[in-house]
Design a protein around this motif. Sequence first.
Motif, short mmCIF file in Angstrom:
data_model
loop_
_atom_site.label_atom_id
_atom_site.label_comp_id
_atom_site.label_asym_id
_atom_site.label_seq_id
_atom_site.Cartn_x
_atom_site.Cartn_y
_atom_site.Cartn_z
N LEU A 63 128.87 51.16 23.94
CA LEU A 63 129.78 51.70 24.94
C LEU A 63 129.58 51.07 26.30
CD1 LEU A 63 129.50 55.48 24.00
CD2 LEU A 63 131.37 53.91 23.45
N GLU A 64 128.34 50.68 26.60
CA GLU A 64 128.01 50.14 27.92
C GLU A 64 128.08 48.62 27.96
OE1 GLU A 64 124.15 51.76 28.52
OE2 GLU A 64 124.86 53.81 28.34
N THR A 65 127.35 48.00 27.08
CA THR A 65 127.31 46.54 27.01
C THR A 65 127.24 46.15 25.55
OG1 THR A 65 124.91 46.53 27.14
CG2 THR A 65 126.09 46.25 29.21
N SER A 66 127.26 44.90 25.29
CA SER A 66 127.19 44.49 23.88
C SER A 66 125.78 44.03 23.54
CB SER A 66 128.19 43.36 23.62
OG SER A 66 127.91 42.28 24.46
N TYR A 67 125.03 44.92 22.95
CA TYR A 67 123.71 44.55 22.46
C TYR A 67 123.87 43.89 21.11
CZ TYR A 67 121.54 47.41 26.03
OH TYR A 67 121.13 47.93 27.22
N ALA A 68 123.03 42.96 20.84
CA ALA A 68 123.13 42.22 19.60
C ALA A 68 122.16 42.77 18.57
CB ALA A 68 122.82 40.75 19.85
N LEU A 69 122.60 42.76 17.35
CA LEU A 69 121.72 43.11 16.24
C LEU A 69 121.07 41.83 15.75
CD1 LEU A 69 123.87 45.70 14.30
CD2 LEU A 69 121.83 46.12 15.63
N PRO A 70 119.92 41.83 15.21
CA PRO A 70 119.15 43.00 14.80
C PRO A 70 118.34 43.59 15.93
CG PRO A 70 118.00 41.03 14.14
CD PRO A 70 119.29 40.58 14.78
N LEU A 71 118.14 44.90 15.84
CA LEU A 71 117.19 45.58 16.71
C LEU A 71 115.86 45.62 15.97
CD1 LEU A 71 119.11 48.72 18.02
CD2 LEU A 71 118.58 46.65 19.27
N VAL A 72 114.80 45.23 16.61
CA VAL A 72 113.48 45.23 16.00
C VAL A 72 112.56 46.09 16.85
CG1 VAL A 72 111.51 43.84 15.25
CG2 VAL A 72 113.83 42.92 15.08
N VAL A 73 111.93 47.08 16.22
CA VAL A 73 110.97 47.92 16.92
C VAL A 73 109.60 47.63 16.34
CG1 VAL A 73 110.32 50.26 17.55
CG2 VAL A 73 112.71 49.72 17.15
N GLU A 74 108.67 47.24 17.20
CA GLU A 74 107.29 47.05 16.75
C GLU A 74 106.45 48.16 17.34
OE1 GLU A 74 105.68 43.19 17.24
OE2 GLU A 74 107.41 42.21 16.31
N PHE A 75 105.74 48.85 16.48
CA PHE A 75 104.92 49.98 16.90
C PHE A 75 103.46 49.56 16.93
CE2 PHE A 75 108.66 51.70 14.84
CZ PHE A 75 109.09 52.62 15.76
N THR A 76 102.80 49.88 18.05
CA THR A 76 101.36 49.67 18.16
C THR A 76 100.76 50.91 18.80
OG1 THR A 76 101.58 48.62 20.32
CG2 THR A 76 101.53 47.16 18.41
N GLN A 77 99.51 51.13 18.52
CA GLN A 77 98.84 52.30 19.08
C GLN A 77 97.79 51.82 20.07
OE1 GLN A 77 100.04 55.20 18.01
NE2 GLN A 77 98.81 56.43 19.35
N ASP A 78 97.88 52.27 21.30
CA ASP A 78 96.93 51.90 22.34
C ASP A 78 96.36 53.19 22.91
OD1 ASP A 78 95.50 50.66 24.33
OD2 ASP A 78 97.22 50.40 25.65
N GLY A 79 95.25 53.62 22.36
CA GLY A 79 94.71 54.91 22.77
C GLY A 79 95.65 56.00 22.31
N ASN A 80 96.15 56.81 23.23
CA ASN A 80 97.10 57.86 22.88
C ASN A 80 98.52 57.47 23.22
OD1 ASN A 80 95.10 59.59 21.97
ND2 ASN A 80 94.70 60.36 24.02
N THR A 81 98.75 56.23 23.66
CA THR A 81 100.07 55.81 24.10
C THR A 81 100.72 54.95 23.05
OG1 THR A 81 99.24 55.77 26.36
CG2 THR A 81 101.32 54.66 25.94
N MET A 82 101.90 55.35 22.60
CA MET A 82 102.65 54.54 21.66
C MET A 82 103.48 53.54 22.46
SD MET A 82 105.84 55.53 19.31
CE MET A 82 106.76 55.66 20.82
N LYS A 83 103.47 52.32 22.03
CA LYS A 83 104.26 51.30 22.71
C LYS A 83 105.36 50.80 21.78
CE LYS A 83 100.69 49.58 25.75
NZ LYS A 83 99.90 48.42 26.13
N GLN A 84 106.56 50.76 22.27
CA GLN A 84 107.68 50.14 21.58
C GLN A 84 108.22 49.11 22.56
OE1 GLN A 84 110.10 53.49 21.41
NE2 GLN A 84 109.14 54.37 19.63
N GLY A 85 107.70 47.94 22.50
CA GLY A 85 108.01 46.99 23.55
C GLY A 85 107.24 47.44 24.78
#
Length: 144
Positions: A63-85
């Motif tokens: 609706l806002e802009t044209s994001y391109a696929l594929p969307l890739v989410v990489e999950f890592t655990q750093d202490g108690n903080t989840m990072k997605q990018g």
Amino acid sequence: MKSNQKGFTLIELLAVIVILAIIALIATPIVLNIINKARKSAAADSVYGVMEAMKLAYTESMLETSYALPLVVEFTQDGNTMKQGDPATEIKDANDKNVTLKLSGTAPSSGSLTLKADGEFTATDLKVNTLTCTIGTDKKVSCS
């Protein structure tokens, strides 16, 4: 002489203890199996939640802009903080644009999830609560 002592004999007490032990031996594996199924189901539901969040983020972004696929989410655990990018709730699409995910439930602790242009999802080493989750060709998530 009549004795009016009340109580249980040692044999009666041992019989009750043996019966309780047999019941415990039968019930324990059943309860542990129920707990294990619940853990697997909860992990799969968390993956479904991330998948829905990715679909929603992509749909809102159209609706806002044209994001391109594929969307890739990489999950890592750093202490108690989840990072997605970087920062914690943003991911990058194929054009390196930020997309915000609105997650509910437990986020995966490691691995990656990809939304492809044909709407299919692929998971790579996706771990939720120490369980490894995969996505089948029928779009069903299974965790073990």
